[in-house]
Design a protein around this motif. Structure first.
Motif, short mmCIF file in Angstrom:
data_model
loop_
_atom_site.label_atom_id
_atom_site.label_comp_id
_atom_site.label_asym_id
_atom_site.label_seq_id
_atom_site.Cartn_x
_atom_site.Cartn_y
_atom_site.Cartn_z
N ARG A 2 0.89 -1.29 -0.09
CA ARG A 2 0.03 0.08 -0.08
C ARG A 2 0.99 1.23 -0.09
NH1 ARG A 2 -4.30 -0.52 4.68
NH2 ARG A 2 -4.58 1.63 4.18
N GLU A 6 -2.39 5.98 1.18
CA GLU A 6 -3.81 5.39 1.35
C GLU A 6 -4.53 5.35 2.47
OE1 GLU A 6 -5.36 1.12 -0.16
OE2 GLU A 6 -3.66 1.32 -0.62
N PRO A 7 -3.72 5.05 3.48
CA PRO A 7 -4.94 4.99 4.81
C PRO A 7 -5.25 6.57 4.97
CG PRO A 7 -2.76 3.94 5.23
CD PRO A 7 -2.72 4.55 3.82
N VAL A 9 -5.72 8.97 3.08
CA VAL A 9 -6.81 9.33 1.99
C VAL A 9 -8.17 8.65 2.31
CG1 VAL A 9 -7.37 8.86 -0.32
CG2 VAL A 9 -5.13 9.81 0.05
N GLN A 10 -8.17 7.49 2.66
CA GLN A 10 -9.24 6.56 2.98
C GLN A 10 -9.95 7.17 4.42
OE1 GLN A 10 -8.41 2.45 3.48
NE2 GLN A 10 -10.60 1.94 3.53
N TYR A 11 -9.10 7.67 5.22
CA TYR A 11 -9.82 7.67 6.79
C TYR A 11 -9.77 9.13 7.04
CZ TYR A 11 -9.09 2.67 7.24
OH TYR A 11 -9.25 1.28 7.10
N ARG A 54 -21.18 10.53 5.80
CA ARG A 54 -19.70 10.51 5.08
C ARG A 54 -18.75 11.25 5.89
NH1 ARG A 54 -18.57 11.23 -1.17
NH2 ARG A 54 -19.79 9.69 -1.49
#
Length: 105
Positions: A2, A6-7, A9-11, A54
Motif C-alpha cells: 500500500r 492510502e490510509p 486518503v481513506q480515513y 460520510r
C-alpha cells in the motif's frame, strides 16, 4: 503493498473535506453546489457530509488534531476569498498528509 498515503486518503480525507465543507457553508454562506465545485466533488457528497453519512465517523478523531482543524479553516478561508481552487485544496491536503505521516498519526 500500500502506498503510504492510502490510509490517510481513506480515513482522513472524507473527514477533512467535511470540515472544510461545513466551514464554507456555515461561516461563508456558500451553497452545497458551490462547495462541491470548489472542492472537486459532488453536491451529493457534500449533502452526505451534512447528514452524517460520510466522514462523520472519523470526524471526532480528526477534529481532535489541531493541525487538521487549522488547515481546514485556512483552506476554507482561501476558497471563500477566491484564492484557492480544487487543485489547491488537494495541495493543502497533500501537505497535511505528509505532516500526519511524519508524526505517525
Amino acid at each position: 503493498m500500500r502506498p503510504p498515503c492510502e490510509p490517510i486518503v481513506q480515513y482522513v480525507l472524507p473527514a477533512f473535506r467535511c470540515l472544510v465543507a461545513k466551514e464554507l457553508v456555515d461561516k461563508y454562506n456558500l451553497s452545497q453546489v458551490e462547495v462541491a465545485d470548489k472542492l472537486g466533488t459532488t453536491q451529493a457528497a457534500i449533502s452526505q457530509y451534512f447528514s452524517s453519512k460520510r466522514g462523520e465517523k472519523r470526524m471526532r478523531v480528526v477534529q481532535s488534531v489541531p493541525k487538521i482543524r487549522s488547515v481546514a479553516k485556512a483552506l476554507a478561508k482561501e476558497i471563500a476569498a477566491g484564492r484557492a481552487s480544487a487543485d489547491d485544496a488537494m495541495v493543502h491536503f497533500c501537505r497535511l498528509c505528509m505532516f500526519l505521516r511524519k508524526r505517525g498519526l
